[in-house]
Write a protein that holds these residues in place. Sequence first.
Motif, PDB file in Angstrom:
ATOM      1  N   SER A 228       0.895  -1.296  -0.073  1.00 45.45           N
ATOM      2  CA  SER A 228       0.067   0.047   0.126  1.00 45.45           C
ATOM      3  C   SER A 228       0.996   1.264  -0.068  1.00 45.45           C
ATOM      4  CB  SER A 228      -1.032   0.122   1.453  1.00 45.45           C
ATOM      5  OG  SER A 228      -1.845  -1.019   1.233  1.00 45.45           O
ATOM      6  N   PRO A 229       0.528   2.012  -0.756  1.00 43.72           N
ATOM      7  CA  PRO A 229       1.338   3.310  -0.917  1.00 43.72           C
ATOM      8  C   PRO A 229       1.516   4.196   0.270  1.00 43.72           C
ATOM      9  CG  PRO A 229      -0.361   3.673  -2.137  1.00 43.72           C
ATOM     10  CD  PRO A 229      -0.564   2.328  -1.682  1.00 43.72           C
ATOM     11  N   ASP A 230       0.277   4.095   1.210  1.00 43.49           N
ATOM     12  CA  ASP A 230       0.483   4.912   2.424  1.00 43.49           C
ATOM     13  C   ASP A 230       1.262   4.720   3.530  1.00 43.49           C
ATOM     14  OD1 ASP A 230      -1.206   2.665   2.939  1.00 43.49           O
ATOM     15  OD2 ASP A 230      -2.967   4.038   3.610  1.00 43.49           O
ATOM     16  N   TYR A 254      11.882   6.261  -8.492  1.00 42.53           N
ATOM     17  CA  TYR A 254      10.378   6.148  -9.265  1.00 42.53           C
ATOM     18  C   TYR A 254       9.129   6.929  -8.045  1.00 42.53           C
ATOM     19  CZ  TYR A 254      12.568   4.386 -13.110  1.00 42.53           C
ATOM     20  OH  TYR A 254      13.475   4.159 -14.146  1.00 42.53           O
ATOM     21  N   PHE A 255       8.483   8.065  -8.304  1.00 43.32           N
ATOM     22  CA  PHE A 255       7.500   8.168  -7.589  1.00 43.32           C
ATOM     23  C   PHE A 255       6.127   8.044  -8.375  1.00 43.32           C
ATOM     24  CE2 PHE A 255       8.380  12.216  -9.768  1.00 43.32           C
ATOM     25  CZ  PHE A 255       7.129  12.963 -10.034  1.00 43.32           C
ATOM     26  N   LYS A 261       4.377  12.051  -2.352  1.00 39.66           N
ATOM     27  CA  LYS A 261       5.786  11.640  -2.880  1.00 39.66           C
ATOM     28  C   LYS A 261       6.932  12.182  -2.120  1.00 39.66           C
ATOM     29  CE  LYS A 261       6.130  15.533  -6.254  1.00 39.66           C
ATOM     30  NZ  LYS A 261       6.398  16.119  -7.469  1.00 39.66           N
ATOM     31  N   LYS A 262       6.713  12.559  -0.910  1.00 36.33           N
ATOM     32  CA  LYS A 262       7.290  13.263   0.166  1.00 36.33           C
ATOM     33  C   LYS A 262       8.546  12.409   0.246  1.00 36.33           C
ATOM     34  CE  LYS A 262       7.509  15.410   4.638  1.00 36.33           C
ATOM     35  NZ  LYS A 262       6.700  15.698   6.016  1.00 36.33           N
ATOM     36  N   LEU A 275      14.489  12.225  -9.743  1.00 33.94           N
ATOM     37  CA  LEU A 275      13.030  11.642  -9.635  1.00 33.94           C
ATOM     38  C   LEU A 275      12.485  11.469 -11.022  1.00 33.94           C
ATOM     39  CD1 LEU A 275      11.661  13.409  -6.476  1.00 33.94           C
ATOM     40  CD2 LEU A 275      12.138  10.970  -6.659  1.00 33.94           C
ATOM     41  N   ALA A 276      11.642  10.411 -11.162  1.00 33.59           N
ATOM     42  CA  ALA A 276      10.836  10.072 -12.504  1.00 33.59           C
ATOM     43  C   ALA A 276       9.405   9.414 -11.999  1.00 33.59           C
ATOM     44  CB  ALA A 276      11.830   9.222 -13.166  1.00 33.59           C
TER      45      ALA A 276
END
Length: 311
Positions: A228-230, A254-255, A261-262, A275-276
């Motif tokens: 999960s991204p969170d 990569y974000f 994206k912090k 970053l990409a």
Amino acid sequence: MKKYFIGISILATSLFLAACGASNQSEQSGTSASTEKIQAIATFYPMYEFTKEVLGDEGEVELLIPAGTEPHDYEPSAKDVAKISQADAFVYNSEELETWVDSIEDSLDDTTLVIEASEKIDLIESADDHDHDHDHDHEKDPHVWTDPVMAIKEVETIRDQLSEKYPDKKAAFEKNAAAYIEKLQELDDDFRAAFADAENTTFVTQHAAFGYLAKQYGLTQKSIAGISPDQEPSPSRLAELKHYVEDHGVKVIYFEENANKKVAETLSKETGVKLAVLNPLESLTTQQMEDGETYLTIMRKNLEALKESIQ
């Protein structure tokens, strides 16, 4: 007397024409019913596109989870459940992602075809190698759609289950699916060609959404967060990643455009690595959809982005 017979003749003709009209109207009504479009609901963007491509002109698809919304944390409202129940078909990825599906299935109308797109795919164990400071609901990785080969399997499952329920439309579903699968196969070919002779096979992502893609093309995914991204990594995890990036000569971090994206920015600043964007396609914004972005266009952008890190 002649007028009497003429009157009878006109009346008979009128009755005959009326009967014909009613018969034609009945036939037209039956034809309309048999050709009525299938109403489908799909949970999030890839499921929406896969279903739409299979249905073609035979149906219409509605996106359940609003554009730009994170599907990992989504919970359906009573209104959403009612909407699903009224649909002819409901398409979702897996209970590993849409964890709430099992709890609503008993409340769905018997006429609603429920399709688990990943049904014939053996889900791999969660590839998140981060520390487990945070609990999460996923034991297996649900992100099969980020791999074009697995995407083909999902399209085939949607095609087959729709064909079983609507056999009179099977030929259309097969034709539509074949045309879309051909594009997915071209995408797969391009990924294979790009990474066939890759020297550096490791890439660093914001969250562990590309495990199937990495496995398919002989790459290694290193994630900042978990499934999960969170999920935020601990300071020790960030320190570990910083050393990893430096030791392995990682060129890109990569974000995701639609997630915070912090942490990726922090790691980028500490390592001096650029970053990409690498898009997990968990949701498209309304603007992206209006701009004509699709699963195929975004996956090709992902391919170009990954080339920067691998080559």
